[in-house]
Design an enzyme around this catalytic site. Structure first.
Site, PDB file in Angstrom:
ATOM      1  CG  ASP A   1      -3.441   3.936   3.874  1.00 20.62           C
ATOM      2  OD1 ASP A   1      -4.349   4.016   4.713  1.00 20.62           O
ATOM      3  OD2 ASP A   1      -3.066   3.458   3.180  1.00 20.62           O
TER       4      ASP A   1
ATOM      5  CD1 TRP B   1      -1.974  -2.139   1.863  1.00 22.00           C
ATOM      6  CD2 TRP B   1      -3.085  -1.178   0.021  1.00 22.00           C
ATOM      7  NE1 TRP B   1      -3.187  -2.957   1.511  1.00 22.00           N
ATOM      8  CE2 TRP B   1      -3.853  -2.646   0.470  1.00 22.00           C
ATOM      9  CE3 TRP B   1      -3.596  -0.657  -1.202  1.00 22.00           C
ATOM     10  CZ2 TRP B   1      -4.859  -2.695  -0.342  1.00 22.00           C
ATOM     11  CZ3 TRP B   1      -4.286  -0.993  -1.856  1.00 22.00           C
ATOM     12  CH2 TRP B   1      -5.090  -2.084  -1.804  1.00 22.00           C
TER      13      TRP B   1
ATOM     14  CE  LYS C   1      -8.543  -3.207   3.918  1.00 20.52           C
ATOM     15  NZ  LYS C   1      -7.920  -2.301   2.923  1.00 20.52           N
TER      16      LYS C   1
HETATM   17  C1  LIG Z   1      -7.287  -1.669   1.764  1.00 17.74           C
HETATM   18  C2  LIG Z   1      -6.203  -0.737   2.007  1.00 17.74           C
HETATM   19  C3  LIG Z   1      -6.021   0.260   0.993  1.00 17.74           C
HETATM   20  C4  LIG Z   1      -7.142   0.343  -0.228  1.00 17.74           C
HETATM   21  O1  LIG Z   1      -8.262   0.670   0.210  1.00 17.74           O
HETATM   22  P1  LIG Z   1      -9.574   1.115  -0.875  1.00 17.74           P
HETATM   23  O2  LIG Z   1     -10.489   1.724  -0.041  1.00 17.74           O
HETATM   24  O3  LIG Z   1      -9.919  -0.255  -1.484  1.00 17.74           O
HETATM   25  O4  LIG Z   1      -9.027   1.729  -1.984  1.00 17.74           O
HETATM   26  C5  LIG Z   1      -5.184   1.325   1.184  1.00 17.74           C
HETATM   27  N1  LIG Z   1      -4.489   1.248   2.344  1.00 17.74           N
HETATM   28  C6  LIG Z   1      -4.426   0.228   3.184  1.00 17.74           C
HETATM   29  C7  LIG Z   1      -3.412   0.203   4.137  1.00 17.74           C
HETATM   30  C8  LIG Z   1      -5.413  -0.601   3.014  1.00 17.74           C
HETATM   31  O5  LIG Z   1      -5.325  -1.721   3.891  1.00 17.74           O
END
Ligand SMILES: *Cc1c(COP(=O)(O)O)cnc(C)c1O
Length: 331
Positions: free
Chosen positions: A143, A76, A167
């Site tokens: 993030d 990511w 998540k």
């Molecule tokens: C799942 C995830 C993403 C991507 O998320 P989307 O909502 O599908 O764009 C980005 N960063 C991390 C750390 C993730 O776990």
């Protein structure tokens, strides 16, 4: 579910109605309380996922001649770096790519002249988590898609926090973005309206039609977190679950954890089987015993148990029992 006796459900009403406004207002307030945000930090529910934030952050903060610092600890963060390079200079201060993202680099320095420092607090695919938030001389952008609300954080330390809801917070379709307003308005480029944070702040996440149902479910989750006792309680439960599972992986002669001990994620527990010929057999055995979805991400293989807030300790104990039984049958 009918809302406040108006004879309609959430997905039947206007996003401009006072009933939906109450949903957004309450959700925003819970986020502020739980993360201890300050007045300058605006809470938004946007769309496009965390992936959209990979470009929206540099679009709003990084000038062409400016520089942003990033740490690369998994897939990511790698994607976030790729997008940022479209907007300005990017300095990668450290990477754990040399060991297939199985640890968090510890000794690096963050340049004082960077516009911001971007971190990924939990790398979902590799199962690596930053246990300590680095002290940064420049605004921190994080993030937190896969570990937000899993434990207490000092939210006011961050310039921007973003997280796809799906998540730890709610269904897919909403992205939580927390922006310190003071960081905005400093780039020289023009920004398309939907990608500019300012109209979303001004209109309180209602610049256009937001993902109403997803936001509503986020609200229910936020209420639940508070009812359970808040983020301290989440942390205690998450540590208990993760400790139990890692202890079994370390004990069990068939399995091996893939991440360095201090950096192991409490949310995504990654492990592999020491006899690769048994990999498919364990996947099938687990599935037949009600442990669904433990196959590792297609880019890394092995196994991954994602044990977000919604996973109870009983679920983890179930997986542990399945691993023990599989070991017994394959001595
Ligand atoms: C799942 C995830 C993403 C991507 O998320 P989307 O909502 O599908 O764009 C980005 N960063 C991390 C750390 C993730 O776990």
């Amino acid at each position: 579910m009918e809302l406040d006796n108006i004879g309609l459900s959430l997905i039947e009403i206007s996003h401009r109605s006072k009933e939906f406004q109450a949903v957004v207002d309450e959700a925003v307030q819970h986020v502020k309380d739980l993360l201890k945000l300050n007045e300058d930090q605006k809470v938004l529910f946007l769309q496009g996922g965390a992936t959209m934030q990979f470009c929206q952050v540099p679009y709003n903060l990084l000038d062409e001649k400016g520089k942003a610092a990033y740490i690369e600890i998994g897939s990511w963060s790698k994607k976030a770096i790729k997008e940022a390079k479209l907007f300005g200079q990017v300095e990668v201060v450290a990477s754990s790519g040399d060991k297939n993202f199985t640890y968090v680099p510890k000794n690096y320095s963050i340049p004082n002249d960077a516009t911001y420092f971007h971190i990924t607090t939990n790398e979902t695919i590799h199962g690596v988590q930053m246990k300590q938030i680095p002290e940064s001389p420049v605004p921190l952008v994080a993030d937190m898609s896969s570990d937000i609300f899993s434990k207490p954080i000092e939210g006011s330390k961050f310039g921007i926090i973003y997280a796809g809801a799906q998540k730890n917070l709610g269904p897919s379709g909403a992205t939580l973005v927390i922006v310190n307003e003071k960081l905005l308005g400093k780039v020289s480029r023009s920004i398309p309206t939907m990608l500019d944070y300012r109209p979303h702040i001004k209109d309180g996440s209602l610049h256009n039609t937001p993902s109403t149902f997803a936001i509503y479910v986020c609200l229910l989750t936020l209420r639940w977190i508070k009812e359970q006792g808040g983020l301290q309680v989440m942390e205690k439960r998450n540590e208990e679950k993760a400790n139990a599972l890692y202890a079994e992986i370390d004990r069990n002669s068939l399995f091996e954890a893939t991440v360095d001990k201090p950096d192991r994620s409490t949310m995504n527990v990654c492990f592999k089987i020491v006899r690769p010929e048994l990999e498919d057999a364990f996947n099938t055995f687990a599935k037949n015993n009600d442990c669904v979805g433990i196959k590792g991400h297609r880019s890394v293989g092995g196994f991954r148990a994602s044990i977000y807030n919604a996973m109870p300790l009983e679920g983890v104990n179930k997986l542990i029992a399945v691993m023990r039984e599989f070991e017994r049958q394959n001595r």
